[in-house]
Design an enzyme around this catalytic site. Structure first.
Site, PDB file in Angstrom:
ATOM      1  N   GLU A 123      65.137 -28.439  10.140  1.00 42.15           N
ATOM      2  CA  GLU A 123      66.112 -28.408  11.237  1.00 42.15           C
ATOM      3  C   GLU A 123      67.132 -29.506  10.979  1.00 42.15           C
ATOM      4  O   GLU A 123      67.068 -30.193   9.949  1.00 42.15           O
ATOM      5  CB  GLU A 123      65.402 -28.577  12.595  1.00 42.15           C
ATOM      6  CG  GLU A 123      64.529 -27.387  12.945  1.00 42.15           C
ATOM      7  CD  GLU A 123      63.791 -27.514  14.267  1.00 42.15           C
ATOM      8  OE1 GLU A 123      64.140 -28.391  15.070  1.00 42.15           O
ATOM      9  OE2 GLU A 123      62.857 -26.738  14.484  1.00 42.15           O
ATOM     10  N   HIS A 166      71.009 -29.970  23.700  1.00 43.68           N
ATOM     11  CA  HIS A 166      70.733 -29.073  22.568  1.00 43.68           C
ATOM     12  C   HIS A 166      72.000 -28.268  22.313  1.00 43.68           C
ATOM     13  O   HIS A 166      72.599 -27.738  23.252  1.00 43.68           O
ATOM     14  CB  HIS A 166      69.561 -28.136  22.895  1.00 43.68           C
ATOM     15  CG  HIS A 166      68.993 -27.479  21.678  1.00 43.68           C
ATOM     16  ND1 HIS A 166      69.646 -26.474  21.000  1.00 43.68           N
ATOM     17  CD2 HIS A 166      67.857 -27.707  20.992  1.00 43.68           C
ATOM     18  CE1 HIS A 166      68.914 -26.109  19.959  1.00 43.68           C
ATOM     19  NE2 HIS A 166      67.818 -26.846  19.925  1.00 43.68           N
ATOM     20  N   ARG A 192      71.916 -33.440  15.983  1.00 46.99           N
ATOM     21  CA  ARG A 192      72.142 -32.624  17.174  1.00 46.99           C
ATOM     22  C   ARG A 192      73.332 -33.055  18.023  1.00 46.99           C
ATOM     23  O   ARG A 192      74.064 -32.238  18.562  1.00 46.99           O
ATOM     24  CB  ARG A 192      70.905 -32.753  18.040  1.00 46.99           C
ATOM     25  CG  ARG A 192      70.318 -31.466  18.350  1.00 46.99           C
ATOM     26  CD  ARG A 192      69.023 -31.651  19.021  1.00 46.99           C
ATOM     27  NE  ARG A 192      68.103 -30.767  18.349  1.00 46.99           N
ATOM     28  CZ  ARG A 192      66.880 -30.538  18.748  1.00 46.99           C
ATOM     29  NH1 ARG A 192      66.405 -31.151  19.797  1.00 46.99           N
ATOM     30  NH2 ARG A 192      66.135 -29.703  18.107  1.00 46.99           N
ATOM     31  N   HIS A 220      68.631 -31.155  27.199  1.00 44.00           N
ATOM     32  CA  HIS A 220      67.404 -30.706  26.536  1.00 44.00           C
ATOM     33  C   HIS A 220      66.303 -31.760  26.544  1.00 44.00           C
ATOM     34  O   HIS A 220      65.155 -31.451  26.812  1.00 44.00           O
ATOM     35  CB  HIS A 220      67.774 -30.339  25.093  1.00 44.00           C
ATOM     36  CG  HIS A 220      66.659 -29.772  24.291  1.00 44.00           C
ATOM     37  ND1 HIS A 220      66.000 -28.609  24.648  1.00 44.00           N
ATOM     38  CD2 HIS A 220      66.092 -30.179  23.124  1.00 44.00           C
ATOM     39  CE1 HIS A 220      65.083 -28.332  23.743  1.00 44.00           C
ATOM     40  NE2 HIS A 220      65.094 -29.284  22.815  1.00 44.00           N
ATOM     41  N   ARG A 262      67.361 -38.089  19.330  1.00 42.05           N
ATOM     42  CA  ARG A 262      66.074 -37.705  18.724  1.00 42.05           C
ATOM     43  C   ARG A 262      66.259 -36.744  17.551  1.00 42.05           C
ATOM     44  O   ARG A 262      67.025 -35.791  17.645  1.00 42.05           O
ATOM     45  CB  ARG A 262      65.202 -37.037  19.791  1.00 42.05           C
ATOM     46  CG  ARG A 262      63.887 -36.515  19.272  1.00 42.05           C
ATOM     47  CD  ARG A 262      63.046 -35.961  20.391  1.00 42.05           C
ATOM     48  NE  ARG A 262      63.664 -34.850  21.056  1.00 42.05           N
ATOM     49  CZ  ARG A 262      63.555 -33.578  20.668  1.00 42.05           C
ATOM     50  NH1 ARG A 262      62.856 -33.264  19.595  1.00 42.05           N
ATOM     51  NH2 ARG A 262      64.141 -32.626  21.356  1.00 42.05           N
TER      52      ARG A 262
HETATM   53  C1  SIN Z   1      64.375 -26.333  18.825  1.00 43.15           C
HETATM   54  O1  SIN Z   1      63.566 -25.479  18.507  1.00 43.15           O
HETATM   55  O2  SIN Z   1      65.547 -26.347  18.463  1.00 43.15           O
HETATM   56  C2  SIN Z   1      63.906 -27.411  19.743  1.00 43.15           C
HETATM   57  C3  SIN Z   1      63.043 -28.340  19.019  1.00 43.15           C
HETATM   58  C4  SIN Z   1      63.268 -29.713  19.497  1.00 43.15           C
HETATM   59  O3  SIN Z   1      63.829 -29.918  20.570  1.00 43.15           O
HETATM   60  O4  SIN Z   1      62.940 -30.633  18.760  1.00 43.15           O
END
Ligand code: SIN
Length: 528
Positions: free
Chosen positions: A120, A236, A282, A345, A380
């Site tokens: 990610e 998010h 993010r 988020h 985070r």
């Molecule tokens: C996501 O699946 O994008 C959320 C995971 C997270 O908030 O770390």
């Protein structure tokens, strides 16, 4: 032995755990041979932020180099504010805690018997485990709950809301709770752990469920505990953006598997914002989407997630939950552009604790999203939160058992009172809108002051009743004030906190954590 769900609220126990998400359940397991453990949850078991976590759990299972890269990625994402000790604990103890999950039957996805790993935003390598495609939190919650149920001493109390901590001097001695008939009860305990999760409901747009009203943080604040880093709310980047439809989370793992972001002209735009493109941290992606969505005449332009080009991956199989939700709204990942916009988020701030979960009041502990160890700094790293709950839930349990020897419990009391006024949903909406518009992704002094005066007006109208909706509204109001006060004081931009009027990082003044408590009139900034 099977633990039973109590039908009645007990008056005494050894340990109270507020919240039955990943941090609370892991702590309960750790305490189960040290005394009676009462886990309290506001709705039915399973209704927490943990259950909605899609993408996965980040963990460095590949040895020392992998661990140090995970540390580096966590620190880079946190934009200069990550507490190094906390982050080291997280990445170093993470593999052990995930091994335990495997032993307890968590079914992470595998290919040819080997654990599958995805990536990610802001991760330098693939290190994210997932379960049932995009239902990682739910699977971890299921296996922890099954394990907890099989242990003696753990009692799970559903449909019970924690109201306030009982404090004698600087020591927490228990708490008051509201049962589902709106009756108040007092529970005395050797120690209380707040694992009550986040507060996304303070904003009009959130990926969080309705239960995320910051109860634990608000309770701790009222009791006099220190609260830290509340200006850092993570938005998010990609929640579904369809009129009248909840802001359903569209996991960052979609971008990890190759999704592009496109603006209203159909252009990929992330190259203008960060070299990691769609996998930038993010906060960067969320602000980029917000900016691309601002039309010249103040109108909102659409931004889309695009997976139509992704080959060699069965998107419906890899993302079954997301695919099913989109199908209800006539959308298909492999065929359609999916409209997205950011939503609140994850709260990086919370009850200030050390790396063992100790809060500033004796016999009070916090872990998971309700806590602030500084492990995430100002932003985070994706998928570090489930790991945080496991690692710090386990550590808090260890010190709770050591530090809180059985005390002579006070005389048994059972306070029962009838509740009164109902909370007002229009007041809640007013609060959420004020926070979204003026204390959201892009902030400045004028907007934050406007939010502050609106919160003041709302304060005068807050219902005084001891029913759940009134209590939640009061808690969200306290959370809103903490966010606005901290955001006004931090005159710089860092991580998730972006000030249009102070667009740069000011390390000399602000490479520090903000701290607030009920007894202090202003925000303090302290170094690690
Ligand atoms: C996501 O699946 O994008 C959320 C995971 C997270 O908030 O770390």
């Amino acid at each position: 032995m099977i633990a039973s769900n109590v039908m009645e609220t007990p008056t005494h126990t050894d340990f109270v755990i507020v919240g039955a998400g990943i941090a609370g359940l892991r702590a309960a397991i750790g305490l189960s041979d040290a005394g009676r453990v009462l886990v309290i949850t506001k709705e039915q078991l399973g209704e927490s932020n943990t259950s909605y976590a899609q993408g996965g759990i980040a963990v460095a299972m590949g040895g020392e180099e992998d661990v140090s890269l995970h540390l580096e990625d966590t620190r880079n994402a946190g934009d200069g504010l990550v507490n190094r000790e906390a982050a080291k604990v997280l990445v170093e103890e993470g593999p052990l805690r995930v091994d335990e999950l495997l032993q307890w039957g968590t079914g992470f996805d595998r290919h040819d018997g080997k654990l599958m790993l995805t990536r990610e935003g802001a991760h330098s390598r693939n290190r994210i485990l997932h379960a049932n495609g995009d239902a990682t939190g739910a699977e971890i919650g299921r296996s922890l709950l099954a394990h907890a149920r099989a242990l003696k001493n753990i009692t799970l109390l559903e449909w019970t809301m924690c109201v306030d901590l009982l404090v004698r001097g600087d020591e927490v001695t228990g708490l008051t709770v509201l049962d589902k008939e709106d009756q108040l009860h007092t529970i005395h305990a050797r120690a209380v752990l707040l694992a009550s999760g986040g507060a996304g409901q303070v904003y009009s747009d959130t990926t969080n469920p309705a239960v995320a009203t910051g109860d634990g943080i608000a309770m701790a604040y009222r009791a006099g505990a220190e609260i830290s880093d509340m200006e850092f709310y993570q938005f998010h980047p990609t929640a579904l953006s369809l009129p009248g439809v909840p802001r359903f989370l569209l996991s960052e793992a979609l971008r990890g598997e190759g999704a592009y972001l496109r603006n209203a002209k159909g252009e990929r735009f992330m190259e203008r914002y960060h070299p990691l493109l769609e996998l930038a941290p993010r906060d960067v992606v969320a602000r980029a989407i917000t900016r691309e969505g601002m039309g010249t005449d103040g109108e909102t332009l659409p931004v889309h997630l695009d997976m139509r080009h992704v080959q060699g991956l069965d998107l419906h199989q890899r993302f079954p939950g997301i695919s099913a939700f989109l199908a209800q709204h006539g959308l298909d990942l492999s065929r359609d552009l999916i409209p997205v916009r950011p939503a609140a988020h994850y709260l990086m701030g919370g009850v200030k604790t050390d790396v063992d979960g100790r809060a500033s009041l004796k016999r009070l502990y916090a872990a998971g999203e309700a806590a602030c160890t500084g492990v995430h700094g100002a932003n985070r790293l994706a998928s570090n939160s489930l790991l945080e709950g496991l690692v710090f839930g386990a550590r808090a349990a260890d010190v709770m058992r050591e530090e809180t020897a059985a005390s002579a419990n006070p005389v048994k009391t059972l306070d029962q009172q009838q509740s009164s006024t109902r909370g007002s949903s229009s007041l809640l909406q007013q609060l959420q809108q004020a926070m979204w518009q003026n204390a959201g992704l892009l902030r400045d002094a004028a907007g934050l002051r406007a939010a502050r005066s609106e919160l003041k007006q709302i304060c005068a109208q807050l219902p005084s009743g001891a029913d759940r909706s009134s209590l939640e509204l009061r808690n969200l109001h306290a959370i809103g004030e903490l966010i606005v006060q901290s955001a006004l004081a931090r005159e710089e931009s860092r991580g998730a906190h972006y000030r249009n009027d102070f667009p740069h990082r000011e390390d000399a003044r602000f490479q520090k954590h903000s701290v607030l408590s009920k007894d202090e009139a202003t925000v303090r900034f302290i170094a690690d």
